[in-house]
Design an enzyme around this catalytic site. Structure first.
Site, PDB file in Angstrom:
ATOM      1  N   GLY A 204       0.812  -1.221   0.000  1.00 26.01           N
ATOM      2  CA  GLY A 204       0.000   0.000   0.000  1.00 26.01           C
ATOM      3  C   GLY A 204       0.841   1.264   0.000  1.00 26.01           C
TER       4      GLY A 204
ATOM      5  CG  HIS B  22       5.362   5.047  -5.028  1.00 21.70           C
ATOM      6  ND1 HIS B  22       5.847   4.419  -6.146  1.00 21.70           N
ATOM      7  CD2 HIS B  22       5.898   4.401  -3.973  1.00 21.70           C
ATOM      8  CE1 HIS B  22       6.662   3.443  -5.776  1.00 21.70           C
ATOM      9  NE2 HIS B  22       6.706   3.407  -4.466  1.00 21.70           N
TER      10      HIS B  22
ATOM     11  N   GLY C 142       5.270   4.526  -9.042  1.00 24.75           N
ATOM     12  CA  GLY C 142       6.005   3.298  -9.366  1.00 24.75           C
ATOM     13  C   GLY C 142       5.081   2.085  -9.305  1.00 24.75           C
ATOM     14  CG  HIS C 143       3.309   0.807  -5.569  1.00 30.03           C
ATOM     15  ND1 HIS C 143       3.484   1.792  -4.621  1.00 30.03           N
ATOM     16  CD2 HIS C 143       3.971  -0.280  -5.098  1.00 30.03           C
ATOM     17  CE1 HIS C 143       4.205   1.326  -3.625  1.00 30.03           C
ATOM     18  NE2 HIS C 143       4.532   0.076  -3.891  1.00 30.03           N
TER      19      HIS C 143
ATOM     20  N   GLY D 271       9.328  -4.027  -8.196  1.00 30.17           N
ATOM     21  CA  GLY D 271      10.138  -2.871  -8.565  1.00 30.17           C
ATOM     22  C   GLY D 271      11.627  -3.149  -8.375  1.00 30.17           C
TER      23      GLY D 271
ATOM     24  CG  ASP E  15      12.082  -3.079  -2.609  1.00 35.38           C
ATOM     25  OD1 ASP E  15      12.639  -2.724  -1.566  1.00 35.38           O
ATOM     26  OD2 ASP E  15      11.034  -2.546  -3.047  1.00 35.38           O
TER      27      ASP E  15
ATOM     28  NE  ARG F  43      10.657   1.338   4.167  1.00 35.93           N
ATOM     29  CZ  ARG F  43      10.471   0.681   5.304  1.00 35.93           C
ATOM     30  NH1 ARG F  43      10.505   1.322   6.428  1.00 35.93           N
ATOM     31  NH2 ARG F  43      10.264  -0.617   5.307  1.00 35.93           N
TER      32      ARG F  43
HETATM   33  O1  PAF Z   1       7.963  -4.874  -1.841  1.00 35.78           O
HETATM   34  C1  PAF Z   1       6.980  -4.916  -1.077  1.00 35.78           C
HETATM   35  O2  PAF Z   1       6.145  -4.013  -1.056  1.00 35.78           O
HETATM   36  C2  PAF Z   1       6.822  -6.107  -0.146  1.00 35.78           C
HETATM   37  O3  PAF Z   1       8.061  -6.545   0.318  1.00 35.78           O
HETATM   38  C3  PAF Z   1       6.009  -7.258  -0.770  1.00 35.78           C
HETATM   39  C4  PAF Z   1       6.725  -7.849  -1.970  1.00 35.78           C
HETATM   40  C5  PAF Z   1       4.640  -6.764  -1.178  1.00 35.78           C
HETATM   41  C6  PAF Z   1       5.834  -8.374   0.257  1.00 35.78           C
HETATM   42  O4  PAF Z   1       5.170  -7.920   1.399  1.00 35.78           O
END
Ligand code: PAF
Length: 282
Positions: free
Chosen positions: A31, A34, A36-37, A147, A150, A187
């Protein structure tokens, strides 16, 4: 967009779609969405018949209780944003739905989860692997989208898919940045105005390091300079600034063409922990 909070009805809905030959794309998130999501959702929509986004702040991947408590939660805004890009399904379970009882399973990825994020956030990747396995079992997607910010998480999930033989194609989408270069992150919502300015240090350090490494400078000298840059930023505390090969995330001391490499950085700006990375290629 159809919203599910329970596993059973979601599985029944998706089984019906699969039986009609429709493909499913999954965008797992925590959740506070932004751009990117939303890009991941749009990429999934292009490649799949049905796109499922999950929003679940997964407690087992937080090694710091205050970080879990303060993680931004913006459900109503997220729903509006997902609707605006035409997401088909939102899975938004409560903790009790995902963890009916405390979990005892632990994942160990060998060297891959002992460095970088694994070193500074013990247990983090075990929690990620656990919740992602659950989501893969529930949604049974054809493709899943993550993304590049990470990147270590992406490598961990790739290993998970390979070892547990999930029949899922993983897609790693380039990091989206604010106009000044700050990597988009949920964040960032927690940064105040001064911290937001200081957070740019990570991008500046990555750019500087990339240029130097490509000139042939060794990592040690680059790290020394980056630490000097950091000492001028009183709000920033660096945790790691490293170079690794993109395949296994083994540490490198310099760029060795043709081995593809990546710079990875993590640190705090005030109380907020941020990460970023950058591929190093000519
Ligand atoms: O990247 C994230 O937002 C989290 O680590 C994920 C992959 C949704 C797992 O909780």
């Amino acid at each position: 967009m159809v919203i599910f909070k329970e596993i059973g009805p979601l599985k029944a809905f998706l089984a019906d779609k699969t039986s009609q030959g429709l493909s499913i794309g999954l965008v797992p998130t925590m959740g506070a969405l932004h751009h990117g999501h939303l890009e991941l959702v749009m990429a999934s929509k292009k490649a799949n018949s049905i796109t499922v986004c999950s929003i679940f702040v997964n407690p087992t991947q937080f090694n710091n209780p205050s970080d879990l408590e303060k993680y931004p939660r913006t459900a109503q805004r997220d729903i509006t944003n997902l609707d605006s890009v035409g997401c088909d399904v939102l899975f938004h379970p409560e903790k009790e739905v995902m963890y009916q009882k405390p979990s005892t399973i632990k994942f160990d990825f060998g060297k891959l989860d002992k460095v970088f994020e694994g070193e500074f956030r013990p247990g983090h990747f075990s929690g990620v692997a656990l919740v992602v396995s659950k989501l893969f079992n529930i949604v049974n997607p054809d493709k899943a989208y993550f993304g590049q910010k990470d990147f270590q998480q992406f490598k961990i999930i790739s290993r998970l898919v390979e070892e547990l033989q999930f029949n899922i194609e993983l897609i790693c989408f380039p990091t989206l940045r604010e106009p000044d270069g700050l990597a988009m992150s949920s964040r960032n919502l927690r940064l105040n105005v001064e911290e937001r300015k200081s957070a740019l240090f990570f991008y500046r350090a990555l750019q500087f390091a990339k240029t130097e490494l490509l000139k042939g400078t060794d990592l040690k000298s680059v790290q020394t300079k980056v630490r000097e840059m950091c000492s001028l930023e009183p709000r920033v505390r660096l945790e790691y600034f490293e170079l690794a090969d993109t395949e296994n995330l083994n540490l490198l001391e310099s760029v060795k063409q043709p081995t593809p490499s990546i710079l990875l950085v993590a640190g705090f700006v005030g109380e907020i922990r941020l990460i970023d990375n950058m591929f190093v290629e000519n």
